[in-house]
Every structure is written in C-alpha cells, then in structure tokens.
Design a protein around this motif. Structure first.
Motif, PDB file in Angstrom:
ATOM      1  N   VAL A 135       0.088  -3.906  -9.807  1.00 21.32           N
ATOM      2  CA  VAL A 135      -1.235  -3.370  -9.462  1.00 21.32           C
ATOM      3  C   VAL A 135      -1.368  -1.932  -9.948  1.00 21.32           C
ATOM      4  O   VAL A 135      -2.411  -1.530 -10.489  1.00 21.32           O
ATOM      5  N   PHE A 136      -0.311  -1.163  -9.764  1.00 20.51           N
ATOM      6  CA  PHE A 136      -0.305   0.224 -10.258  1.00 20.51           C
ATOM      7  C   PHE A 136      -0.505   0.261 -11.771  1.00 20.51           C
ATOM      8  O   PHE A 136      -1.320   1.045 -12.293  1.00 20.51           O
ATOM      9  N   LEU A 160       2.377   1.619  -3.517  1.00 20.57           N
ATOM     10  CA  LEU A 160       1.325   1.962  -4.477  1.00 20.57           C
ATOM     11  C   LEU A 160       0.885   3.413  -4.318  1.00 20.57           C
ATOM     12  O   LEU A 160       0.648   4.118  -5.305  1.00 20.57           O
ATOM     13  N   MET A 186       1.034   6.315  -7.223  1.00 16.93           N
ATOM     14  CA  MET A 186      -0.140   7.061  -7.672  1.00 16.93           C
ATOM     15  C   MET A 186       0.077   8.566  -7.538  1.00 16.93           C
ATOM     16  O   MET A 186      -0.321   9.340  -8.420  1.00 16.93           O
ATOM     17  N   LEU A 216      -4.128  -0.500 -12.682  1.00 14.17           N
ATOM     18  CA  LEU A 216      -5.025   0.638 -12.420  1.00 14.17           C
ATOM     19  C   LEU A 216      -4.897   1.707 -13.514  1.00 14.17           C
ATOM     20  O   LEU A 216      -5.903   2.232 -14.006  1.00 14.17           O
ATOM     21  N   ILE A 217      -3.663   2.012 -13.883  1.00 20.13           N
ATOM     22  CA  ILE A 217      -3.463   3.000 -14.953  1.00 20.13           C
ATOM     23  C   ILE A 217      -3.972   2.455 -16.280  1.00 20.13           C
ATOM     24  O   ILE A 217      -4.531   3.188 -17.095  1.00 20.13           O
ATOM     25  N   ARG A 231       0.835  -1.215   0.000  1.00 24.20           N
ATOM     26  CA  ARG A 231       0.000   0.000   0.000  1.00 24.20           C
ATOM     27  C   ARG A 231       0.859   1.251   0.000  1.00 24.20           C
ATOM     28  O   ARG A 231       0.522   2.245  -0.651  1.00 24.20           O
ATOM     29  N   LEU A 273      -6.511   0.437 -16.648  1.00 22.53           N
ATOM     30  CA  LEU A 273      -7.969   0.586 -16.608  1.00 22.53           C
ATOM     31  C   LEU A 273      -8.376   2.016 -16.968  1.00 22.53           C
ATOM     32  O   LEU A 273      -9.337   2.234 -17.719  1.00 22.53           O
ATOM     33  N   MET A 274      -7.650   2.983 -16.435  1.00 25.28           N
ATOM     34  CA  MET A 274      -7.915   4.373 -16.784  1.00 25.28           C
ATOM     35  C   MET A 274      -7.715   4.621 -18.279  1.00 25.28           C
ATOM     36  O   MET A 274      -8.537   5.266 -18.940  1.00 25.28           O
TER      37      MET A 274
END
Length: 378
Positions: A105-106, A9, A13, A109-110, A6, A112-113
């Motif tokens: 994971v980062f 990450l 972000m 997420l990017i 966490r 997905l964006m």
C-alpha cells in the motif's frame, strides 16, 4: 486496514518524508549552486533565481522518490525487527506475505505521487522553465544595468556605469564602440537614461562627449553634446528560441504523435517512446523499491549482528534492477518496436520480491538432534 497495517504504514510515510526531504535538499543544493552562478553572473535578480529553482524542483523530487521509498522501507523494517515487533507479529500468525501488505500500500501511494510528478508536474515545470529562459535571454536591464563593472555585451563594445540612483538615472556612463573597422567611438556622459520605444531600447545620454578616433589617420575628433540618443537594441541579441525537448512534452503527445515530436526535438522515435514509457515505469519502480527493501530483510534468521547482510543484499538487488534498466536503453532507442522492454526492470524486481517472500515464508526448520548412543542401543 487493521491496526498493525495502519501503524506500519504511518511509520513508512513519516520516514519517507524524512528521506525525501534530505535527498531533495542534497540534489537541489547542487543544482542551485550552478543555477545561482549562471543567473547572478548575467545580472539577474534573486527573484529570478528563486523562480527558476522552484521550476526545477519537481524534476529533482521525481528523481529521488524511488530512493526515498527504498530507504524508508529498509529503515522501518530494520527498526521493527530490532525492536522484535515483527517477531511478535509473526508469532501471532502473520506470514511474510501478510506483512508485505502495508508495504505494498505504501509503494502504491508513492507510485501515485510519482505518476503525478512524471506525467503532469515535471513536463509542465520544464516547459515553463524553457519559456522563462527564452524571455530573459534578451533582457537589456539584466545585461547592461550593473554598477561598477566593465561589461562587454557584444564583440567590440564596452559599457560601464559608475552608479544607478533609485530613480533609475545612470551616473558617469562610458560606451566604447569598436565594431566599425578603422574607427573607434567612445561616448562619455555625466547622466543617462534607458528608455524603450517601438523600435527597441534606447540609451539617452546627457551632458557628454563623443570621441572618434581614426585608426588609419591617427586623428582624434571630439564632439560635446547636451543630449544624445544611442540605439542599444543591437547590443543585446535575443537568444534563439529553444526547441522543445522530449522531457518538456506531455505524455499523450509523445504516444500519439511520436514521429512529429521526434522531428521537432531532433531525437529518434525510439527515444521519444522510451521517455513516454519511462513515465509509467517510474511509479512501478517506486513499488518495486519499497517491496525489495522489505522482502530482502525478511530472509534469514535472528543474528546478534543485526541484518547488515540483508541490507547490503537489498542495495545490491536495487543496483541490479537499475543495471537491467540501463541494459534495455540502447535496444529501445534503436528500435521503437521494443518499447515493452522499458518495463523489464519492474518485472525483474517483482520476480525478485516474489522469490524473497517465498523464501522467507518457508521459515526456519531446526535440525533434529542425533540420538545418544545409549538411547540408540536400547
């Protein structure tokens, strides 16, 4: 996720937001300057400029997202290595494969964006931008209502307004019409109004004079009028409807109706399929860029000079992936059946990441010292 995941990450972000903001500002300013000159020169308001700028923003964001993800991964990894945070974590038993989990994971997420941008926001914003450009292409008020400027809305016509009061009244109007061969007509009026009816826009001039000059006979005749209506609908020719480009069309339509889209956009079927699959390739590229930026810095041992060589190597690897992307462009456009080649840059990128992480996980094994001669003799 564990506390360390966490923490890393969150750092990724935050830095991604910073780099994305900087890169978007740089790209957007360059485009905004060109857009401002074009719109303001045509007489459009600042509101139109802001609307067009907002509609072009999603495409700019989609362009810089992979670079921002790569920069964030490199910066955070470099800082954590300089602060010995990664050294402590690796000493506690974390392998490079395990450390790559928050970076993965980062990247997801990017990605997905980027997927939302490429499939939804960018095509919708570009299509709306096309429609708005078509709407204002024939705007009479934008083309003609400009104070203190001699305008030439069409060939052979000159239009001038000295002033426009808050009520919309035009003061000291001049309209010169030289479109008819052998004759020039010049209208001057103290006041005028711009009106619209079912037949189109009309210019109503009050308290003026019409001067007609016969070029062949060299005769000038004048006519005073109290009011005169002049049809100006032909002074501003509406722009031709722009055909849709493949960037404006939804992904599902590109994949299911490729031939019709190619005919409408005047493009080859290979280019249509390339555009559709590039929208899936962009999220994958975000994941690859993040992992390459992290994995490249994990190789090599400690150095007092930092990880400059690893950063340069990471940039080189990213350029190599982009070169692969450029190399597959022509084959895909030439033969639509080769569309799987669009994903080759991502496959090459993942292979590079696996190789780097495997190399980093092997660790550094110090050489054994040669035994002293006396010890050897005994």
């Amino acid at each position: 996720m564990q506390r360390f995941d966490r923490y890393m990450l969150s750092q990724l972000m935050v830095l991604f937001g910073f780099f994305a903001l900087v890169l978007v500002a740089v790209y957007w300013v360059n485009r905004a300057v060109i857009l401002f000159d074009r719109l303001i020169a045509d007489g459009h308001s600042a509101g139109i400029f802001l609307e067009f700028s907002a509609l072009s923003l999603p495409s700019v964001i989609a362009l810089v997202v992979p670079m921002a993800a790569f920069a964030a991964a490199v910066y955070v990894t470099n800082r954590m290595m300089a602060d010995s945070e990664l050294t402590v974590v690796r000493a506690s038993g974390y392998s490079p494969w395990r450390l790559a989990r928050p970076v993965l994971v980062f990247g997801l997420l990017i990605g997905l964006m980027a997927s939302i941008l490429s499939h939804l926001l960018v095509p919708a914003s570009l299509e709306q931008l096309r429609l708005r450009e078509q709407e204002i292409a024939g705007s009479v008020s934008a083309r003609l209502l400009r104070e203190g400027t001699f305008l030439h809305p069409t060939r052979g016509v000159t239009f001038y307004i000295r002033d426009i009061n808050p009520e919309g009244e035009l003061r000291d109007v001049l309209l010169s019409d030289r479109r008819q061969e052998g004759r020039e007509i010049t209208y001057t009026a103290e006041r005028a109004f711009l009106l619209r009816d079912d037949d189109g826009p009309k210019l109503v001039m009050l308290a003026g004079m019409a001067q007609t000059y016969d070029i062949k006979g060299k005769r000038l005749s004048t006519t005073n009028f109290s009011d005169l209506t002049y049809d100006i609908s032909n002074l501003v020719t509406p722009g031709k409807p722009k055909r849709r480009k493949i960037e404006y069309i939804p992904t599902l339509e590109l994949l299911t109706d490729t031939a019709a889209v190619a005919e409408e956009a005047n493009e080859e079927p290979g280019e249509v399929l390339e555009e559709a699959h590039l929208r899936f390739q962009l999220p994958l590229l975000c994941v690859v860029a993040s992992l390459v930026g992290f994995a490249a810095l994990m190789i090599g041992g400690y150095s007092r000079f930092g990880v400059t060589k690893q950063i340069v190597a990471a940039i080189f690897l990213l350029v190599l992936i982009k070169l692969v992307e450029s190399a597959v462009t022509d084959p895909v456009r030439g033969d639509p059946r080769l569309w799987p080649l669009v994903y080759l840059p991502s496959l090459v990128g993942f292979a590079i990441v696996l190789g780097l992480l495997f190399s980093a996980s092997r660790g550094y094994r110090p050489r054994r010292r040669a035994r002293a001669p006396a010890e050897a003799a005994t």
